[in-house]
Design an enzyme around this catalytic site. Structure first.
Site, mmCIF file in Angstrom:
data_model
loop_
_atom_site.group_PDB
_atom_site.id
_atom_site.type_symbol
_atom_site.label_atom_id
_atom_site.label_comp_id
_atom_site.label_asym_id
_atom_site.label_seq_id
_atom_site.Cartn_x
_atom_site.Cartn_y
_atom_site.Cartn_z
ATOM 1 N N CYS A 177 -0.423 4.058 2.176
ATOM 2 C CA CYS A 177 -0.135 4.071 3.650
ATOM 3 C C CYS A 177 1.097 4.197 3.898
ATOM 4 O O CYS A 177 1.530 4.819 4.898
ATOM 5 C CB CYS A 177 -0.487 2.588 4.192
ATOM 6 N N ASP A 178 2.190 3.737 3.115
ATOM 7 C CA ASP A 178 3.496 3.625 3.711
ATOM 8 C C ASP A 178 4.624 4.176 2.994
ATOM 9 O O ASP A 178 5.768 4.491 3.304
ATOM 10 C CB ASP A 178 3.935 1.960 3.863
ATOM 11 N N CYS A 219 0.857 -1.183 0.042
ATOM 12 C CA CYS A 219 -0.014 0.012 0.284
ATOM 13 C C CYS A 219 0.929 1.231 0.007
ATOM 14 O O CYS A 219 1.442 1.706 0.959
ATOM 15 C CB CYS A 219 -1.096 -0.148 1.027
#
Ligand code: NAP
Length: 315
Positions: free
Chosen positions: A137-138, A134
């Site tokens: 997200c990261d 992701c």
């Protein structure tokens, strides 16, 4: 005697736990079957910085644990079980779960979608330590770092483009020399000065297992057979997701990739007609946004509709 519930929720990610909170507060004593991946995708994410209300971010597993506790406070019950098969046309709906048979008046499907992984032991060992599925997200954790993205579809292009905001260089690795990605997204990626495309290339091993952080990749050129190493600090998989809907095939409408088709956001259908009492929320019916907050939002919508459905039937 078979257990009869007002509401059963399949899945314990963001969507399922939000549905649990709302149905619990409506007094429906929801039963959450936690599924194969309890906590869903957030439980394998590290810091979540885009869930409103956490100005310093929160660890994914902690966010999930908080949501569980919050719903439990109002009477949600959890069971470590998964669905084996279902009869959605029956009233009440019949669930054959790994923990036995359960009948329910409403069913909220929040079984999510699982990211596809390469399946390498070194990749699995480093999830959350430099390996991620992701970018949204990261990506932030890879400021000024070199990273690699695997995949040849739109997801991989999108991830690679997004990651250029942080990374110093993004190497896009694809196993063939033809791409599935749409022309426009491929062209954008090819034209980006920070992105290098390497085709006919597969990842054989992620390096850094002993150090517990990604140090590089061992690559193989599938045409020449030549092997080499690429020094990167992160590896992002952009090779697609699979919705967890196998048990619903033939029971409710799924699209060509297995995502649940819904009417008015959360109503499951069969041959285009709404299936009474069956609702779907989160990634299992969303291939576009796939965010914790959108999953939570649709979990809330499914819960409100389930509550309304029961109320209209005098419960
Ligand atoms: P996809 O189109 O199925 O592409 C998956 C890619 O990953 C393919 O290139 C595939 O390679 C590769 N792959 C699969 N398994 C692999 C493995 N084990 N090892 C190495 N490579 C592997 O999936 P997607 O990119 O997630 O897209 C899914 C759908 O969502 C598509 O319809 C797409 O258009 C849509 N989408 C749209 C947008 C947008 O418009 N903004 C963004 C994301 C997704 P092969 O080509 O060799 O099979």
């Amino acid at each position: 005697m078979t257990e009869i519930r007002d509401t059963v929720i399949l899945g314990s990610g963001c969507a399922g736990l939000t549905a649990a909170l709302y149905t619990a507060r409506a007094g429906l004593k929801p039963l959450v079957l936690e599924g194969h991946e309890p906590g869903g995708q957030l439980s394998i994410t590290s810091l979540v910085e885009n869930f409103p209300g956490w100005p310093d971010g929160i660890q994914g597993p902690e966010l999930i644990e908080n949501m569980k506790k919050q719903a439990a406070r109002f009477g949600a019950e959890y069971r470590l079980a998964h669905l084996v098969s279902v009869e959605v046309g029956a009233h009440p709906i019949r669930l054959h779960a790994s923990a036995g048979e359960i009948h329910t008046r409403t069913l909220i499907v929040a079984s999510g979608a699982s990211a596809r992984w390469l399946g390498l032991p070194s990749e699995q060992a480093l999830i959350g330590h430099g390996v991620s599925s992701c970018a949204t997200c990261d990506g932030f954790f890879f400021r000024d770092k070199d990273i690699a993205v695997v995949g040849g579809g739109d997801s991989a292009m999108e991830e690679a483009m997004f990651l250029t905001r942080f990374a110093s260089k993004v190497t896009l690795l694809h196993r063939r020399d033809a791409f599935r990605a749409s022309k426009i997204m491929l062209e954008r990626a090819m034209a980006h000065p920070k992105i290098e495309l390497r085709t006919n290339t597969v990842v054989e091993e992620v390096l850094g297992v002993d150090e517990k952080e990604v140090k590089g990749l061992r690559l193989r050129d599938v045409k020449s057979g030549e092997r080499g190493e690429l020094a990167v600090s992160g590896l992002f998989l952009g090779i697609g997701h699979e919705p967890n809907t196998k048990m619903f095939a033939g029971q409710i409408d799924l699209d060509e990739d297995g995502y649940i088709r819904t009417a008015n956001n959360v109503f499951a259908t069969r041959n285009g007609a709404i299936v009474p009492g069956v609702f779907a929320c989160g990634d299992v019916q969303d291939r576009r946004y796939r965010q914790a907050i959108t999953a939570a939002g649709s979990g809330c919508m499914a819960a409100l509709e389930a509550e309304k459905y029961l109320e209209e039937r005098g419960r």
